[in-house]
Scaffold this active site. Sequence first.
Site, PDB file in Angstrom:
ATOM      1  N   CYS A 359       0.843  -1.312  -0.010  1.00 55.33           N
ATOM      2  CA  CYS A 359       0.047   0.001  -0.110  1.00 55.33           C
ATOM      3  C   CYS A 359       0.844   1.314   0.005  1.00 55.33           C
ATOM      4  O   CYS A 359       0.911   2.064   1.061  1.00 55.33           O
ATOM      5  CB  CYS A 359      -1.013  -0.017   1.078  1.00 55.33           C
ATOM      6  N   TYR A 388      20.899  -8.203  -7.168  1.00 59.59           N
ATOM      7  CA  TYR A 388      20.137  -7.270  -6.103  1.00 59.59           C
ATOM      8  C   TYR A 388      18.537  -7.220  -6.109  1.00 59.59           C
ATOM      9  O   TYR A 388      18.054  -6.110  -6.232  1.00 59.59           O
ATOM     10  CB  TYR A 388      20.840  -5.856  -6.504  1.00 59.59           C
TER      11      TYR A 388
HETATM   12  N1  PLP Z   1      32.428  -5.000  -5.216  1.00 55.91           N
HETATM   13  C1  PLP Z   1      32.475  -3.880  -4.523  1.00 55.91           C
HETATM   14  C2  PLP Z   1      33.373  -3.428  -3.789  1.00 55.91           C
HETATM   15  C3  PLP Z   1      31.464  -3.023  -4.702  1.00 55.91           C
HETATM   16  O1  PLP Z   1      31.312  -1.845  -4.167  1.00 55.91           O
HETATM   17  C4  PLP Z   1      30.293  -3.343  -5.693  1.00 55.91           C
HETATM   18  C5  PLP Z   1      29.274  -2.884  -5.964  1.00 55.91           C
HETATM   19  O2  PLP Z   1      28.978  -1.572  -5.518  1.00 55.91           O
HETATM   20  C6  PLP Z   1      30.543  -4.772  -6.209  1.00 55.91           C
HETATM   21  C7  PLP Z   1      31.513  -5.531  -6.082  1.00 55.91           C
HETATM   22  C8  PLP Z   1      29.528  -5.193  -7.229  1.00 55.91           C
HETATM   23  O3  PLP Z   1      29.340  -4.461  -8.336  1.00 55.91           O
HETATM   24  P1  PLP Z   1      28.255  -5.047  -9.460  1.00 55.91           P
HETATM   25  O4  PLP Z   1      27.439  -5.948  -8.947  1.00 55.91           O
HETATM   26  O5  PLP Z   1      27.662  -3.988 -10.314  1.00 55.91           O
HETATM   27  O6  PLP Z   1      29.194  -5.688 -10.407  1.00 55.91           O
END
Ligand code: PLP
Length: 408
Positions: A359, A388
């Site tokens: 909501c 993510y």
């Molecule tokens: N490693 C570090 C230290 C990060 O800060 C990030 C993302 O911010 C990643 C890996 C992974 O990034 P991505 O999923 O965009 O490859």
Amino acid sequence: MKPVGPIPSGYATVDGELAIGGRTARALVAEAGGTPLFVYSRAHLDARMAELRAALPARVGVNYAVKANPHPAVIAHMAPLVDGFDIASAGELRLCEAAGIDAGRISFAGPGKRDAELEAAIAAGVTLNCESEGEGARALAIGERLGIAPRIAVRVNPSFAMTGSGMKMGGGPKQFGVDAERVPALARHLIAHGAEWRGLHIFTGSQTLSAEAIIEAQANVLNLATELAEAIGGPLPKLNMGGGLGIPYFPGDTPVDLAKVGAALAERVADLPEVLAGTELCMELGRYLVGEAGVYLCRVIDRKESHGTTFLVTDGGLHHQLAASGNFGTVVRRNYPSAIATRYGAQGEEEVNIVGCLCTPLDRLADNALMPRAEVGDLVAVFCAGAYGATASPSAFLGHGPAAEILV
Ligand code: PLP
């Protein structure tokens, strides 16, 4: 009408439905016991790794940034495919250990590591990417107490960031890493006080689609690593060059020209200065490895009209797909790639707003999108959900709970 983002390649239509790993969306939902559901595709994970290996020079290893998708089945699938694992917490360490990954392949970056986390990592033999002088001192003290030489690399806060990056991780004051000019002193201190020296970690940004920006960042990283290694004195054992390769989420986005990135890197590593001649090199990638391998499926619960607008109300939403809703660091909300999974490939017939069941007006999955007509019971697919999604969304919000996840 607002366009939706580009659907990643490799997804098929079977009996008029979206199929993943040869099974239709309905069959996958039945197998998992219902919606909402994240489906991760082994074939996509394998294909992406094969493309990367073919494009990158053999000298450059590939680490998986577990934060992108820490689902145990995904970690286990990646274990034989990648060279190393980058973790950001003791929780991620436990997941890697449960998957049987050798601690020698794991490195741990992230500000604010607690003593208990440092201890768990040092005891296991994980490499710490040290984020500050204070963290280095705590790691040395814990190592001394345990009678173990802690494996330590220093994470550098460079004076540059990856241009065009969705998230910049360098260039000015940052909570990440140690400002470059202070790195040599810290490294020498750690080495002098008994650390096992593991080199440097320079992560400059993420979600970049421009090959030129990635090439430039990699060149800057190699130059900086050379300068720092010379200032520290002695060869550099390892260099984590960061990653930053993005995936197309939105209309108009195009994939990274991987061949171009690989060719530039090959040229560069063929001609490394003496101090990097024996250095183990790796890239650290999260979403590029797993993002396009995931599809989020939710079901249309209600179809309703309001002031001439059609809403498809689903049982999913931002509590699983915060990024697709536009609330995970985006300034202007744009539509992720999405489709009616149970009418996949059918012509668009109507403009709809696909929303979640929370909501809040923030809970939108696709705005003013052209879709085939969907009824209650149809399944909606949101693509690019492999990174993510499940763990970067507030699944406890409003009590709907987490989505199921399967690897097929
Ligand atoms: N490693 C570090 C230290 C990060 O800060 C990030 C993302 O911010 C990643 C890996 C992974 O990034 P991505 O999923 O965009 O490859």
